[in-house]
Write an enzyme that holds these catalytic residues in place. Sequence first.
Site, PDB file in Angstrom:
ATOM      1  N   SER A 161       0.832  -1.195   0.000  1.00  0.00           N
ATOM      2  CA  SER A 161       0.000   0.000   0.000  1.00  0.00           C
ATOM      3  C   SER A 161       0.871   1.250   0.000  1.00  0.00           C
ATOM      4  O   SER A 161       1.774   1.370  -0.834  1.00  0.00           O
ATOM      5  CB  SER A 161      -0.957  -0.033   1.202  1.00  0.00           C
ATOM      6  OG  SER A 161      -1.919   1.000   1.105  1.00  0.00           O
ATOM      7  N   HIS A 165      -2.416  -1.115  -3.454  1.00  0.00           N
ATOM      8  CA  HIS A 165      -3.508  -0.143  -3.346  1.00  0.00           C
ATOM      9  C   HIS A 165      -3.157   1.114  -4.130  1.00  0.00           C
ATOM     10  O   HIS A 165      -2.137   1.756  -3.859  1.00  0.00           O
ATOM     11  CB  HIS A 165      -3.746   0.230  -1.877  1.00  0.00           C
ATOM     12  CG  HIS A 165      -4.107  -0.935  -1.015  1.00  0.00           C
ATOM     13  ND1 HIS A 165      -3.907  -0.949   0.343  1.00  0.00           N
ATOM     14  CD2 HIS A 165      -4.654  -2.138  -1.324  1.00  0.00           C
ATOM     15  CE1 HIS A 165      -4.320  -2.090   0.840  1.00  0.00           C
ATOM     16  NE2 HIS A 165      -4.771  -2.836  -0.151  1.00  0.00           N
ATOM     17  N   ASP A 218      -4.276  -4.614   6.063  1.00  0.00           N
ATOM     18  CA  ASP A 218      -4.554  -5.492   4.919  1.00  0.00           C
ATOM     19  C   ASP A 218      -3.362  -6.404   4.633  1.00  0.00           C
ATOM     20  O   ASP A 218      -2.211  -5.959   4.601  1.00  0.00           O
ATOM     21  CB  ASP A 218      -4.879  -4.663   3.675  1.00  0.00           C
ATOM     22  CG  ASP A 218      -5.353  -5.531   2.519  1.00  0.00           C
ATOM     23  OD1 ASP A 218      -6.016  -6.555   2.776  1.00  0.00           O
ATOM     24  OD2 ASP A 218      -5.051  -5.192   1.356  1.00  0.00           O
TER      25      ASP A 218
END
Length: 355
Positions: A170, A197, A290
């Site tokens: 991310s 992401h 995540d």
Amino acid sequence: MVTEHRKIGVLIADDSLVCRELLTAIVEDDAVLEVIGTARNGREAVDMTHDLRPAVILMDVHMPEMDGVEATRRILRDTPTPVVMISASTGQAELDLSFTALDCGALAALQKPVSPNDPHFDQVADDLCRLLRLMAEVKVVRRRDPSAAFRETLPIQAQSVPSVVAVASSTGGPTALLDVFADTRDNAGPAILVVQHLAKGFAEGFVSWLSERTGRDIRLATHGERIQSGQVRFAPTGVHMSVGANRTLQLSGCQPGQIHCPAGDVLLSSVARAYGSSAMGVVLTGMGADGAAGLLDIRSAGGMTVAQSEDSCVVYGMPRRAVEIKAAAKVLSPRQISQLLVRFSNVGRPGKALA
């Protein structure tokens, strides 16, 4: 006695007066953000960052005198401050500049908000303000070259080459992934599947940029594609990527309320089910958690698991959670992960023991 909470100071840098006014209106409409200055070019942004000390900077990519990339480079060198890049276009040339800025230390990149008359304007504005609030919390430091860190002892000699490596990444991920792929080569070693992401509209451009920078054949995944050794596939934006029972890539829609789509947990958990002990999972830099639960699934199935080291992370959130729940068996820098992938490539077929 009522305590007045200090607002988060935002510096906006954009050469367009219309864009500066629109961005200012969006930011000022947020309850906890305030615009403390506006710059017309990168040079002004550098000077104003030094003088005003904003909590976060919203930086246009293309500006006269000094563009957003060079401004970001100087700010991160002289006055480390979180920078969010904005682009007026998702054309490849514009995206290349945005991702180069990320490589220089910017934390995120997204497309400029559209006209207030657009039906999606309110959602876009809300997402922008949320991102600014989150990025303002990141402690930005001058980065060091982690290449020498691989000289540390890596207790992995007894492990065998995995069939697939699943990665969740991310904030700060584009730079980390550059290092991960730095020394690897095509058509060798395990397949590598990645969830990164990204803002809407940036996935295809990011994959193209990363492929160009690393010299590897890196592509977005397609539904039903069979997984093959040596390939690199990224999840497209707005869909989950997973591995089916027949070891093909599956793309599926997102459910309402999901924070991340694609999600690293979806990918890593599916890899654990499909490959078991022949899987490897990696959780790279990023906010939140995540990937941590999915990494634990891989470790529980007997696979190899790695979390990015704290000192090499832009944001030590996802890897921290992976370590906290004992999902990560190893903690490595991106360069160390790259060299591990090179070892896999040199050894050859999946399942063979490392020397």
